[in-house]
Design an enzyme around this catalytic site. Sequence first.
Site, PDB file in Angstrom:
ATOM      1  N   GLU A 192      34.301 -21.428 -17.994  1.00  0.00           N
ATOM      2  CA  GLU A 192      32.733 -21.946 -18.138  1.00  0.00           C
ATOM      3  C   GLU A 192      32.302 -23.123 -19.543  1.00  0.00           C
ATOM      4  O   GLU A 192      31.554 -22.772 -20.380  1.00  0.00           O
ATOM      5  CB  GLU A 192      32.630 -20.552 -18.425  1.00  0.00           C
ATOM      6  CG  GLU A 192      32.491 -20.139 -17.066  1.00  0.00           C
ATOM      7  CD  GLU A 192      31.877 -18.594 -16.821  1.00  0.00           C
ATOM      8  OE1 GLU A 192      30.941 -18.210 -18.458  1.00  0.00           O
ATOM      9  OE2 GLU A 192      31.466 -17.584 -15.963  1.00  0.00           O
ATOM     10  N   GLU A 261      34.569 -16.639  -9.745  1.00  0.00           N
ATOM     11  CA  GLU A 261      34.150 -15.510  -9.662  1.00  0.00           C
ATOM     12  C   GLU A 261      32.822 -15.303  -9.142  1.00  0.00           C
ATOM     13  O   GLU A 261      31.265 -15.000  -8.962  1.00  0.00           O
ATOM     14  CB  GLU A 261      33.583 -14.883 -11.252  1.00  0.00           C
ATOM     15  CG  GLU A 261      35.111 -14.892 -12.357  1.00  0.00           C
ATOM     16  CD  GLU A 261      35.269 -15.122 -14.039  1.00  0.00           C
ATOM     17  OE1 GLU A 261      33.381 -14.616 -14.172  1.00  0.00           O
ATOM     18  OE2 GLU A 261      35.250 -15.767 -14.308  1.00  0.00           O
TER      19      GLU A 261
HETATM   20  C1  GAL Z   1      32.367 -14.733 -16.950  1.00  0.00           C
HETATM   21  C2  GAL Z   1      33.125 -15.137 -17.758  1.00  0.00           C
HETATM   22  C3  GAL Z   1      34.479 -13.515 -17.303  1.00  0.00           C
HETATM   23  C4  GAL Z   1      33.765 -12.488 -17.680  1.00  0.00           C
HETATM   24  C5  GAL Z   1      32.130 -12.351 -17.247  1.00  0.00           C
HETATM   25  C6  GAL Z   1      31.740 -11.062 -16.820  1.00  0.00           C
HETATM   26  O1  GAL Z   1      31.487 -15.044 -17.497  1.00  0.00           O
HETATM   27  O2  GAL Z   1      34.026 -16.309 -16.815  1.00  0.00           O
HETATM   28  O3  GAL Z   1      35.624 -14.019 -17.868  1.00  0.00           O
HETATM   29  O4  GAL Z   1      32.959 -12.831 -18.923  1.00  0.00           O
HETATM   30  O5  GAL Z   1      31.688 -13.689 -17.357  1.00  0.00           O
HETATM   31  O6  GAL Z   1      32.207  -9.964 -16.803  1.00  0.00           O
END
Ligand code: GAL
Length: 736
Positions: A192, A261
């Site tokens: 990110e 994610e």
């Molecule tokens: C995303 C990040 C993950 C984790 C998630 C929140 O932005 O890439 O590593 O932190 O947020 O759980």
Amino acid sequence: MMIESKALGSETVRSINVVFCMVIFMSWVLAATAFVSYDSKAILINGRRRLLISGSIHYPRSTPEMWPELIEKAKYGGLDVIDTYVFWNGHEPSQGQYNFQGRYDIVRFIKLVHQAGLYVTLRIGPYVCAEWNLGGFPVWLKNVPGIGFRTDNGPFKWEMQRFTHKIVDLMKAEGLFEPQGGPIILAQIENEYELVEYEIGQPGVTYTKWAAGMAVGTHAEVPWIMCKQTDAPDPIINTCNGFYCENFIPNKYYKPKMWTELWGGWLQKFGGPTPYRLAEDMAFAVTKFIQNNGTYFNYYMYHGGTNFGRTAGGPFISTSYDYDAPIDEYGLTREPKYTHLRNLHNAIKQSEEALVSNNPMIASLGKNQQAYIFKSKSGVCAAFLSNYDQKYSVTVRFGNGRYDLPPWSISILPDCKTETFNTAKINANGVRLRMVPYSWGFSWESYDEWVATASDKGSFLVDGLREQVRVTWDTTDYLWYMTDITINEDEGFLKTGKLPYLSVASAGHALQVFVNGQSVGNAYGSYETPKLTFGGRVNLKAGVNKLALLSSTVGLPNIGLHFDTWNAGVLGPITLEGVNDGKWDLSQWKWSHKKGLEGESLGVFSFKGSSSVSWAGGSSLAIKRPLTWYKTNFETPGGNEPLALDMISMGKGEVWINGQSIGRHWAANKASGGGCGKCTYIGYYNENKCLSGCEEPSQRWYHVPRSWLKSNGNLLVVFEEWGGDPRGISLVKRTV
Ligand code: GAL
């Protein structure tokens, strides 16, 4: 099918054909040079077009003994891929000294995934965020001369490249990349980064290009991805992270639409309620993504697990990293989420051939209803029927059939006829898991940690206050700040009795104040605002008074800019108001600093260390006294249910089992505020929509891995900062 021809004009069909030919050409080019390749509609593994279903399981958040079962459950749950970050600070705790053992035995983890017949996505980072201490960066990186984190900075890039190569070389040496016959099909660099790039401008743009080139230059021979990175340079695939990704479009037409994610819950903070996300809502989000040409999605998390020891980031991330995942913190399936998603995965797999072949034809079935129809060249057909209405169920006609669609739901028809799944129709039992007390009434003994003094071994005196992490290097949560306050006989408050007011500002994260050895109170920040100020009247006597401040960190930040300059600890101002001069500023006085606790340096949490000090028991047991160590022995409960400690009667501190830390405990930090009302799957989700546990401890139960226990004579040690009653601690079994 009538609907198809009505919905698509000949122009549209022609342009779809042109794109499709280009796609085929690109896939031929890519497939010719690698075993894993891609086009806009699929990930290709050895030429086979796949729509891949993935889930995150972070290996250090469970024990190696748990891994095989977690992986089996992931497989049975319908996953094709296990995704994990690589945790740099776990693997290189000091510069050049590597650790690939125990929970950090990443090779063993990947081999187990391989044995189960699943693939791996390796998110090397090496910045990972992940609510992990310092986002995965080893703390020693802060000490590298001239370093600037995550930017176009020579020393940083050198270290990042060195570690990235170390991991890629290790994987190659073990034959773990797919072209070598291993399971790793994708690798990630950075995490990110575009948010940072946006803030810092040109150096960020340069760094992105460098990171991409560096990654490809490792010759891992699998495609690389960058998540949330719109300008990811070719051949790197930019991917989406979020609660929804159906509208995401990769930066080139020939790249697959990937969701790295899919947040199926949210992180737990000390001081916050527990977020959850309903299965119907997750299934709806996935299905929308797939019907909009998604080719890969990854549940973040599929098993969240535990932030053992001091690995939690934040600050203020709890020890539990359960994440409301389909497999819970303890390794048990969470129902009905696990089974509902499994049923979804089956329906997607039945439709896979049609899904990876071509773009869908879209037809209207009503005001808020649509059909997405996928057809392969050989005529295999799959359809998704959706009802976006937030209030009404509808019955739609499609082909020769009629289909009932609940509000805000999508049905999957893998043969364009039979509904095998609807996102809002749950066909699974909502089994509830409970914490059942197993044993309590432990026989406790206590050992007093003492309030530090300037003459303690290891104390050093300087003008002013030092930043905490630059003193402790994060080898401990604790740093003492001590000074003497001399009160003359003629101070007015000694006669009026109106005590002076002490104010202590700290950059975070928690603070306990002692005057002449007595605790006068504490203060702590929060995930949103780690900074804090302690304020209170203090009882000072004529002569020398000892002021001792115990500052503690609760995980180092894992997100944001300027990792190199982020502060913790008491940095002032520190003032005393109500003296004859009005107000004293103590910030520039001489301050003694002492790193860590006495009990930590004696290792009283271990078998050896605990026998080196004398403990008090029976009527001499310290109750509700700040700065106290407790120990007890217990037998391992029979059965194989997961175990936890109920810490409801305790304040704040850390817990060890047989010398290993199971994490920070902080049952006294309750979820503030409301927001725990009823929640429905209908409508868009965000992390504040579905909450539970308001006004309750953010984390009451702490996972005790069974594999850390001996058959009998287990040593349980608790350090309590604030004061608690250990007689209220019990061992519980997590039971269906
Ligand atoms: C995303 C990040 C993950 C984790 C998630 C929140 O932005 O890439 O590593 O932190 O947020 O759980």
